[in-house]
Design an enzyme around this catalytic site. Structure first.
Site, PDB file in Angstrom:
ATOM      1  N   ASP A  92      -6.907  -6.117   3.660  1.00 18.93           N
ATOM      2  CA  ASP A  92      -6.230  -4.828   3.710  1.00 18.93           C
ATOM      3  C   ASP A  92      -6.284  -4.264   5.123  1.00 18.93           C
ATOM      4  O   ASP A  92      -7.366  -4.016   5.644  1.00 18.93           O
ATOM      5  CB  ASP A  92      -6.941  -3.892   2.721  1.00 18.93           C
ATOM      6  CG  ASP A  92      -6.281  -2.534   2.591  1.00 18.93           C
ATOM      7  OD1 ASP A  92      -5.201  -2.320   3.173  1.00 18.93           O
ATOM      8  OD2 ASP A  92      -6.861  -1.672   1.886  1.00 18.93           O
ATOM      9  N   GLY A 140      -3.239  -3.901   8.592  1.00 13.63           N
ATOM     10  CA  GLY A 140      -2.581  -4.610   9.684  1.00 13.63           C
ATOM     11  C   GLY A 140      -1.870  -5.887   9.281  1.00 13.63           C
ATOM     12  O   GLY A 140      -1.524  -6.709  10.144  1.00 13.63           O
ATOM     13  N   SER A 198       0.860  -1.180   0.000  1.00 17.47           N
ATOM     14  CA  SER A 198       0.000   0.000   0.000  1.00 17.47           C
ATOM     15  C   SER A 198       0.895   1.229   0.000  1.00 17.47           C
ATOM     16  O   SER A 198       1.641   1.461   0.954  1.00 17.47           O
ATOM     17  CB  SER A 198      -0.899   0.020   1.228  1.00 17.47           C
ATOM     18  OG  SER A 198      -1.373   1.340   1.422  1.00 17.47           O
ATOM     19  N   PHE A 201      -6.629   4.955   7.570  1.00 17.12           N
ATOM     20  CA  PHE A 201      -5.246   5.174   7.997  1.00 17.12           C
ATOM     21  C   PHE A 201      -4.430   3.885   7.951  1.00 17.12           C
ATOM     22  O   PHE A 201      -4.974   2.799   8.183  1.00 17.12           O
ATOM     23  CB  PHE A 201      -5.211   5.732   9.430  1.00 17.12           C
ATOM     24  CG  PHE A 201      -5.957   7.032   9.557  1.00 17.12           C
ATOM     25  CD1 PHE A 201      -5.324   8.247   9.280  1.00 17.12           C
ATOM     26  CD2 PHE A 201      -7.298   7.042   9.914  1.00 17.12           C
ATOM     27  CE1 PHE A 201      -6.026   9.445   9.370  1.00 17.12           C
ATOM     28  CE2 PHE A 201      -8.006   8.239  10.003  1.00 17.12           C
ATOM     29  CZ  PHE A 201      -7.371   9.438   9.738  1.00 17.12           C
ATOM     30  N   GLY A 202      -3.140   4.042   7.687  1.00 17.46           N
ATOM     31  CA  GLY A 202      -2.235   2.907   7.780  1.00 17.46           C
ATOM     32  C   GLY A 202      -1.811   2.703   9.229  1.00 17.46           C
ATOM     33  O   GLY A 202      -2.145   3.507  10.104  1.00 17.46           O
ATOM     34  N   HIS A 208      -0.958  -1.180  -4.644  1.00 13.73           N
ATOM     35  CA  HIS A 208      -2.241  -0.821  -4.025  1.00 13.73           C
ATOM     36  C   HIS A 208      -2.267   0.684  -3.749  1.00 13.73           C
ATOM     37  O   HIS A 208      -1.448   1.198  -2.997  1.00 13.73           O
ATOM     38  CB  HIS A 208      -2.416  -1.622  -2.729  1.00 13.73           C
ATOM     39  CG  HIS A 208      -3.734  -1.426  -2.054  1.00 13.73           C
ATOM     40  ND1 HIS A 208      -4.869  -2.144  -2.401  1.00 13.73           N
ATOM     41  CD2 HIS A 208      -4.113  -0.587  -1.054  1.00 13.73           C
ATOM     42  CE1 HIS A 208      -5.876  -1.764  -1.634  1.00 13.73           C
ATOM     43  NE2 HIS A 208      -5.450  -0.814  -0.811  1.00 13.73           N
ATOM     44  N   MET A 230     -11.841  -5.569   4.412  1.00 14.96           N
ATOM     45  CA  MET A 230     -11.012  -4.691   5.250  1.00 14.96           C
ATOM     46  C   MET A 230     -10.766  -5.353   6.600  1.00 14.96           C
ATOM     47  O   MET A 230     -11.696  -5.848   7.239  1.00 14.96           O
ATOM     48  CB  MET A 230     -11.714  -3.339   5.488  1.00 14.96           C
ATOM     49  CG  MET A 230     -11.814  -2.423   4.280  1.00 14.96           C
ATOM     50  SD  MET A 230     -10.244  -1.978   3.505  1.00 14.96           S
ATOM     51  CE  MET A 230      -9.375  -1.170   4.846  1.00 14.96           C
ATOM     52  N   HIS A 268      -7.983   1.478  -4.714  1.00 14.57           N
ATOM     53  CA  HIS A 268      -8.955   1.261  -3.646  1.00 14.57           C
ATOM     54  C   HIS A 268      -9.637   2.595  -3.347  1.00 14.57           C
ATOM     55  O   HIS A 268      -9.034   3.478  -2.737  1.00 14.57           O
ATOM     56  CB  HIS A 268      -8.198   0.707  -2.412  1.00 14.57           C
ATOM     57  CG  HIS A 268      -9.047   0.503  -1.205  1.00 14.57           C
ATOM     58  ND1 HIS A 268      -8.516   0.287   0.060  1.00 14.57           N
ATOM     59  CD2 HIS A 268     -10.397   0.457  -1.048  1.00 14.57           C
ATOM     60  CE1 HIS A 268      -9.499   0.124   0.930  1.00 14.57           C
ATOM     61  NE2 HIS A 268     -10.650   0.233   0.285  1.00 14.57           N
ATOM     62  N   MET A 284      -8.658   8.516  -0.958  1.00 11.27           N
ATOM     63  CA  MET A 284      -9.561   8.922   0.128  1.00 11.27           C
ATOM     64  C   MET A 284     -10.047  10.340  -0.113  1.00 11.27           C
ATOM     65  O   MET A 284      -9.279  11.193  -0.567  1.00 11.27           O
ATOM     66  CB  MET A 284      -8.814   8.862   1.463  1.00 11.27           C
ATOM     67  CG  MET A 284      -8.174   7.517   1.755  1.00 11.27           C
ATOM     68  SD  MET A 284      -7.458   7.488   3.411  1.00 11.27           S
ATOM     69  CE  MET A 284      -6.617   5.897   3.350  1.00 11.27           C
ATOM     70  N   ASP A 289      -4.411   3.883  -2.423  1.00 16.26           N
ATOM     71  CA  ASP A 289      -5.537   4.238  -1.567  1.00 16.26           C
ATOM     72  C   ASP A 289      -6.026   5.656  -1.843  1.00 16.26           C
ATOM     73  O   ASP A 289      -5.337   6.622  -1.541  1.00 16.26           O
ATOM     74  CB  ASP A 289      -5.123   4.113  -0.099  1.00 16.26           C
ATOM     75  CG  ASP A 289      -4.940   2.667   0.324  1.00 16.26           C
ATOM     76  OD1 ASP A 289      -5.915   1.895   0.198  1.00 16.26           O
ATOM     77  OD2 ASP A 289      -3.831   2.305   0.758  1.00 16.26           O
ATOM     78  N   MET A 323     -11.839   4.861  -1.416  1.00 14.83           N
ATOM     79  CA  MET A 323     -12.541   5.101  -0.151  1.00 14.83           C
ATOM     80  C   MET A 323     -13.166   6.480  -0.270  1.00 14.83           C
ATOM     81  O   MET A 323     -12.731   7.454   0.348  1.00 14.83           O
ATOM     82  CB  MET A 323     -11.548   5.012   1.020  1.00 14.83           C
ATOM     83  CG  MET A 323     -11.159   3.577   1.351  1.00 14.83           C
ATOM     84  SD  MET A 323      -9.635   3.478   2.297  1.00 14.83           S
ATOM     85  CE  MET A 323      -8.438   3.561   0.958  1.00 14.83           C
TER      86      MET A 323
HETATM   87  C1  DX5 Z   1      -6.407   1.782   5.035  1.00 13.89           C
HETATM   88  C2  DX5 Z   1      -5.867   1.462   3.673  1.00 13.89           C
HETATM   89  C3  DX5 Z   1      -4.790   0.468   3.695  1.00 13.89           C
HETATM   90  C4  DX5 Z   1      -3.593   0.861   4.526  1.00 13.89           C
HETATM   91  C5  DX5 Z   1      -2.932  -0.364   5.066  1.00 13.89           C
HETATM   92  O1  DX5 Z   1      -7.544   2.548   4.914  1.00 13.89           O
HETATM   93  O2  DX5 Z   1      -6.887   0.976   2.838  1.00 13.89           O
HETATM   94  O3  DX5 Z   1      -4.408   0.101   2.373  1.00 13.89           O
HETATM   95  O4  DX5 Z   1      -2.655   1.610   3.824  1.00 13.89           O
HETATM   96  O5  DX5 Z   1      -1.853   0.008   5.854  1.00 13.89           O
HETATM   97  P1  DX5 Z   1      -1.179  -0.998   6.902  1.00 13.89           P
HETATM   98  O6  DX5 Z   1      -0.646  -2.148   6.112  1.00 13.89           O
HETATM   99  O7  DX5 Z   1      -0.119  -0.167   7.524  1.00 13.89           O
HETATM  100  O8  DX5 Z   1      -2.254  -1.399   7.859  1.00 13.89           O
HETATM  101 ZN    ZN Z   2      -6.381   0.043   0.873  1.00 14.25          ZN
END
Ligand code: DX5
Ligand code: ZN
Length: 216
Positions: free
Chosen positions: A173, A175, A6, A141-142, A31, A135, A64, A35, A33, A66
């Site tokens: 996706d 953690g 990601s 957030f990562g 990937h 999910m 992806h 948002m 993201d 969001m």
């Molecule tokens: C969260 C994103 C993920 C995120 C995953 O909303 O969709 O793709 O970046 O990050 P990690 O792998 O750090 O949980």
């Molecule tokens: Zn994602």
């Protein structure tokens, strides 16, 4: 197991080089993201950025979305070179119509579900989907913790996909790291997204190799 870094966790000041770096490190899929600060409480980037990044790698771009109204942006992301577009069943757009827009552009369609969403909602569309994105954190957030309870949804979807003899892929996706990826593999996941686990590691190739190895 396919590993999809990601880019949310990359150094955005060197976005293109970061894609090249994880491509070289053995990433299977990129990937991305997207948002909108409305569907999720965070903002990232849109189709013009994806378009500029497209030449950085020949690996599939997994976008992806969001965002609250994905139907308004499908053409833009298709023009930008997305290979897979996933949007959320919880969005405000009409699911059937949005899938149709993706299909009409020859892009691979995927539906994403948040942790609180029953996987039954994807069943009416399953035959049309290239992928289902389950999910394993609240989107936005990562760096959050993996929710192992979500593996029940993976098992449920896996069974339904087998029963219908489909080739739909399951992606998780959020953690995904060295201590969680085996759980996902055991549940029958095909693609693991990993942000922090790849970009937070000293060496991306080592991180990706280790993640793949832990699935065996
Ligand atoms: C969260 C994103 C993920 C995120 C995953 O909303 O969709 O793709 O970046 O990050 P990690 O792998 O750090 O949980
Ligand atoms: Zn994602």
């Amino acid at each position: 197991m396919l590993i999809a870094p990601s880019l949310l966790s990359c150094d955005f000041s060197r976005f293109g080089d970061e894609i090249k770096r994880v491509d070289k490190a053995g990433a299977d899929i990129m990937h991305l993201d997207v948002m909108d600060g409305h569907f999720v409480p965070n903002l990232t980037f849109g189709a013009p950025v994806v378009k500029k990044l497209r030449p950085a790698s020949e690996k599939p771009f997994d976008v992806h979305l969001m965002i609250s109204e994905p139907h308004r942006y499908i053409n833009d992301f298709a023009d930008a070179g997305a290979d897979i577009i996933s949007f959320h069943t919880e969005c405000d757009s009409n699911i059937d119509e949005t899938l149709k827009l993706i299909e009409d552009r020859g892009v691979k369609p995927a539906l994403a579900i948040k942790p609180g969403t029953n996987p039954q909602v994807v069943l009416p569309y399953l035959d049309r989907l290239y992928m289902v994105l389950v999910m394993t954190v609240e989107p936005g957030f990562g760096g959050q913790s993996f929710m192992p309870d979500m593996m029940e949804k993976v098992t449920f979807l896996r069974k339904e996909i087998a029963k219908r003899r489909l080739s739909t892929l399951i992606e998780v996706d959020g953690g995904i790291a060295k201590d969680t990826i085996a759980t996902a593999a055991k549940a029958g996941v095909d693609i693991c997204v990993a942000g922090t686990a790849v970009f937070g590691a000293p060496d991306a190739k080592t991180a990706i190799d280790e993640l793949r190895e832990l699935c065996k």
